[in-house]
Design a protein around this motif. Sequence first.
Motif, mmCIF file in Angstrom:
data_model
loop_
_atom_site.group_PDB
_atom_site.id
_atom_site.type_symbol
_atom_site.label_atom_id
_atom_site.label_comp_id
_atom_site.label_asym_id
_atom_site.label_seq_id
_atom_site.Cartn_x
_atom_site.Cartn_y
_atom_site.Cartn_z
ATOM 1 N N ILE A 111 5.196 -10.432 -0.975
ATOM 2 C CA ILE A 111 5.291 -10.244 -2.458
ATOM 3 C C ILE A 111 6.335 -9.049 -2.783
ATOM 4 O O ILE A 111 6.301 -8.008 -2.027
ATOM 5 C CB ILE A 111 4.326 -10.230 -3.050
ATOM 6 N N SER A 112 6.816 -9.265 -3.976
ATOM 7 C CA SER A 112 7.750 -8.178 -4.415
ATOM 8 C C SER A 112 6.922 -7.339 -5.189
ATOM 9 O O SER A 112 6.659 -7.309 -6.192
ATOM 10 C CB SER A 112 8.727 -8.748 -5.441
ATOM 11 N N GLN A 113 6.539 -6.232 -4.198
ATOM 12 C CA GLN A 113 5.617 -5.208 -4.610
ATOM 13 C C GLN A 113 6.406 -3.970 -4.770
ATOM 14 O O GLN A 113 5.783 -2.794 -4.988
ATOM 15 C CB GLN A 113 4.502 -4.993 -3.726
ATOM 16 N N LYS A 114 7.493 -3.769 -4.485
ATOM 17 C CA LYS A 114 8.408 -2.577 -4.463
ATOM 18 C C LYS A 114 8.150 -2.028 -5.923
ATOM 19 O O LYS A 114 8.801 -2.469 -7.041
ATOM 20 C CB LYS A 114 9.727 -2.597 -4.137
ATOM 21 N N SER A 115 7.411 -0.723 -5.796
ATOM 22 C CA SER A 115 7.153 0.030 -7.226
ATOM 23 C C SER A 115 8.405 0.641 -7.875
ATOM 24 O O SER A 115 8.363 0.779 -8.858
ATOM 25 C CB SER A 115 6.058 0.961 -6.849
ATOM 26 N N PRO A 134 3.245 0.118 -11.541
ATOM 27 C CA PRO A 134 2.553 -1.223 -10.620
ATOM 28 C C PRO A 134 2.541 -0.921 -9.274
ATOM 29 O O PRO A 134 3.165 -0.206 -8.641
ATOM 30 C CB PRO A 134 3.733 -2.202 -10.711
ATOM 31 N N ILE A 135 1.192 -1.602 -8.904
ATOM 32 C CA ILE A 135 0.962 -1.436 -7.381
ATOM 33 C C ILE A 135 1.112 -2.768 -6.986
ATOM 34 O O ILE A 135 1.743 -3.052 -5.895
ATOM 35 C CB ILE A 135 -0.510 -1.215 -7.243
ATOM 36 N N GLU A 172 4.965 0.868 2.592
ATOM 37 C CA GLU A 172 4.726 1.756 1.715
ATOM 38 C C GLU A 172 5.155 1.120 0.188
ATOM 39 O O GLU A 172 6.411 0.942 0.119
ATOM 40 C CB GLU A 172 5.249 3.069 1.928
ATOM 41 N N GLY A 173 4.502 0.743 -0.567
ATOM 42 C CA GLY A 173 4.826 0.197 -1.793
ATOM 43 C C GLY A 173 4.734 -1.395 -1.873
ATOM 44 O O GLY A 173 5.060 -2.143 -2.797
ATOM 45 N N HIS A 174 4.731 -2.282 -0.633
ATOM 46 C CA HIS A 174 4.931 -3.729 -0.446
ATOM 47 C C HIS A 174 3.529 -4.071 0.154
ATOM 48 O O HIS A 174 2.985 -3.817 1.015
ATOM 49 C CB HIS A 174 6.016 -3.980 0.408
ATOM 50 N N TYR A 175 3.060 -4.994 -0.899
ATOM 51 C CA TYR A 175 1.895 -5.588 -0.308
ATOM 52 C C TYR A 175 1.822 -7.247 -0.250
ATOM 53 O O TYR A 175 2.925 -7.934 -0.836
ATOM 54 C CB TYR A 175 0.758 -5.413 -1.658
ATOM 55 N N LYS A 421 -0.297 6.283 -4.393
ATOM 56 C CA LYS A 421 0.909 7.028 -4.736
ATOM 57 C C LYS A 421 1.934 6.313 -5.710
ATOM 58 O O LYS A 421 2.234 5.258 -5.688
ATOM 59 C CB LYS A 421 1.659 7.490 -3.723
ATOM 60 N N ASN A 422 2.404 6.965 -6.877
ATOM 61 C CA ASN A 422 3.533 6.571 -7.701
ATOM 62 C C ASN A 422 4.686 6.497 -6.995
ATOM 63 O O ASN A 422 5.220 7.668 -6.945
ATOM 64 C CB ASN A 422 3.208 7.302 -9.138
ATOM 65 N N PHE A 423 5.290 5.274 -6.801
ATOM 66 C CA PHE A 423 6.608 5.444 -6.067
ATOM 67 C C PHE A 423 7.725 5.239 -7.208
ATOM 68 O O PHE A 423 8.887 5.153 -6.872
ATOM 69 C CB PHE A 423 7.163 4.289 -4.985
ATOM 70 N N ALA A 424 7.468 5.271 -8.470
ATOM 71 C CA ALA A 424 8.512 4.858 -9.383
ATOM 72 C C ALA A 424 9.457 5.957 -9.548
ATOM 73 O O ALA A 424 8.925 7.121 -9.466
ATOM 74 C CB ALA A 424 7.743 4.476 -10.669
#
Length: 1032
Positions: A111-115, A134-135, A172-175, A421-424
Amino acid sequence: MVEDGEEEVAPRSETPIETTVQEDTAQQASPEPLATPQSDTVDSLSQGVSAGDQTGETAQSEDATLETGAETEEDVQRSPAKEHQPRNNSDVESQNTTKGDNQEKNDPDVISQKSSIPDTTPIDIGSGPYSIFPIIRDLPNDVTYTCFECYDEHVYLGTNTGELLHYFEIEEGHYMLVSRTHFDSTTSAPIERIILLPIIERALVFSNRQLFLFLLPEFAPVPNSHRVRKLNEVVLESWGGNKDKYRIIVFTKDGASILKVSETNFQRVRKLPDLKGITRASIKDKTLICSADNKYQIISLQNGQTTPLFKISEVESTVMAPIIVDLGSDEFLVCSGGETSKDEAMALILNYTGDISQGTLVLKEYPRAVHADYPHILITYDSGETCVYCLSTNEEPRIVQVMNSNKNNPLQLGKTLKKFKNFARDEKTAARRDSIVDKLRYTAYSSHTDISSAFQFRIDRERAHVEDLFEETTSNLLCDGHTLYGLIASPFFMRINSFTEDELTSIESYLELLSKKPKLSSFLSIEFKYLILLSLLLQLLHCQSIGIDIIKKWALQIEVIDLRILFILFGLRVYGECWAFNGLKSLVENLQSLKLVNKCSNNCSIVQILKLLRETLRKYGREGKGKHMAHYASISKTVDVNLFIELLKTTGDIDIGDFESENLEEIISLVADDPNCPKDLLQKLYEKRGMISEVITLLKDQGKVDEALSFMKSNVSKMTSQYIGDHLLDDIMFCIVALMEGEEDIETHYIKEILGILSAAKIDFHDLIERVDTQNLNVVLRVHILESIGVQKDSDKNFLINYYMGHLEETIQSGKLWELLDMFLEEYKHDFNYSKMDIRNYLLTRLKYNDRCENFLTKYDSLISVCGDDPRLLNVLKCEVSRIDRGNVLLILFFFKHGDEGLECSVLPPDQFFKVLMNVHDFSELDKLVTVDNLVEIMSHYSALATPTFAGSLIVELLQRNIQLVHGNATLLLAVLQDIPPDVPLSVMDSFLSPLLRDYDFRDRNMEIVKKFCKVELSIYNRAVASAASDT
């Protein structure tokens, strides 16, 4: 009720729970509870509707009921585990679609979860301390999410339809959605709560008044496990001492039970029948906060004491879901409504004794849910609005942010075990991050601006250090039904918008909260230090006067802050580079301009402040903490130097021993040229610092030559080799010149002191003599030096002989001693006592007892000491003596010595020595020189000395003492008799002549007798010979 000690249950009292309410007799091992507190996830989300209210189930007996799990393959297929699969691939694929055109459509798993991908959020987050990131995007929107939890890389979501969603972080950041299952195929009741038990890798799922045990991280029901039914509430208490079992308390209409949760099952430890009708609860240690019968109450599980609190609603007919929220410290929050849920309500913050501790939140209506993130309380209403309140110790809570969802789906809040963690990397996030870093990075607190490359490098390094430590993470989650967000609060210090006293109160409350944490992260440690310094600065700003209590607060934070900031504020000297938070530099500069030193109270002078800080600093040094404290040496110097200067300005009573030796150098550099600094104090500073040459120079400048020499003598061992080699002789010569100024001589004790210094410093005495000669000083000095060191060189001995003889001659002339010496000599000559002392002793005795001869004897002794028995020196001395001598007086004094036989003289031939003795009439010494050859000569000399009577007495004494020479020597006897003066009375000579003549007469008559005997013997012999011849 549970009594103390009842946590441990004997094996016979612990029974597994079967499908009926009856307890089985099978015995199990007693659980051993741990002291671990309740999990942070317990009741972190307080919903407004209880399980019982939603299902409407009723039962005459609502004891907790456990159902055993399926044990056959067929049962397993019929168990809820069979639903633990995605509905179909199309469902999964529909959940895995993304918004990005660059996402590959044929990848159904990701799923597109890349923050970092920008997202137009449907949430109106408002302005305030919280922001979101977003997570997991694109959650299935056909359900409402009721709860969520996280375990490692796994995210679990519960819904209002009884579904459970399991996401996995593939990177990291992808779910990725792993599964979407129905909790129980027989019902669509919402999932109320997910409670993680990470130690045993299990989770509790609470839904439809039932409690299930799930596997972690699979998030599937544990096969063959029990389910607990007919529950109103469940709370996590603690886990067993063996760390493989948790303890929970489950509540029903008719009572409560303590259950032990293991990896495979539930086991009842004990019933708590008195805890009836509880619908919501929270536990802290042995204290239970709960709701029952439309009211809140506090119950002690130790003694059963109940403290009633507030009603849930004003009227019994209005059913409002009780809300109890643990605030994470020693406080909790409960909500109390009006007659209806739309009436104004209150959220009350209480301590565990039931007292209101932090005021009351007045709410516009009864909330749907309450989420605690101290010091913030987030109130969610059915309308979708979420109000963020900020708690403060000394003021009423206030709304600091309002959030709204653009959908009719209310925001769902929760707290998880995991921090996200906030990757934004959007501009807003970057700007916020830069602002945080810029405030916390260190900068130089100085009055000038350093633009050097080294300074800029330090700035960059400080910025990089904070950037490395700062990481935006949160365990608070927010869901709007479309996206799962991380809800992150800006750091507390970033929310401080003013420097008022109210802000100071808020800061102190937050610091108290941080101080209770067992361990702070690296970033929180920096924030803690920042706020400590800020609170101290604000106290200085708002206090009426600076008292010792405020300074003590600074001293207590010696390990956290740089005390030199306080010195900057007071306008005092600061040593070393003082770097601190950039965000507080302007406040420090403004405070500095206020001249805070003028705010010091009468009982808190600068001196008292400095002494307090010094004692605190030294305490840390004595405890061995100083070596771990940054800039300890510079802070110590700053304190000592300023204290010394202030004492010098005020009392002048300064004990040098109170100051660190390594700080004295700076103190000296400041006061050395200060005319107000007493010289004796400056000397003590030099001495404490071991600055020997400076002490000597100071004493020389004051003309204290005596003290300078004494100081040199007592501190030779502390002198450096460089000083000894380069300056010691110069300083000694200075002292010598000063001592001899206006004087022709120098006291002997000074010379001894100087020579003692040279000896201790291992300097050749002749180096000093050369300096004396070079500077053309009085020869007396050289003489004193030579006298003290003992002369070794012939040249020095010749010098001393000449010097002493010169002074001897001067002494004789000035003291008119020749006449006196002549008189002594004449007196001796006219003393005809044959047994008088020898001439040398006589002269020395007369000189010794005559005051006029004292200087003469001094020079005499010096010459004797220099020459000793050295023939060469004695000859030199003889030449000098012969030049000035009269009547052989000096010859006798210097060269006549007492030997084994009497007086001797090594510099005169025997005949001259004899003549000198005869001329001075030294009878006893002449007597020792009498021989057969000179006896008559001496008699003739004595005959001419005096009257016949005295002459006769002398001759008789002479002859009697030497009679052995005359015995048997008729020639000598005849000569002696012929030389006796005719005018000497015979009676005088009788004593000598009578024995001598009698002896001669006796000898003659004896000779006649001997002759006669010889004749008789000869006659006898002849007769014997004749007789013998006739016989033959």
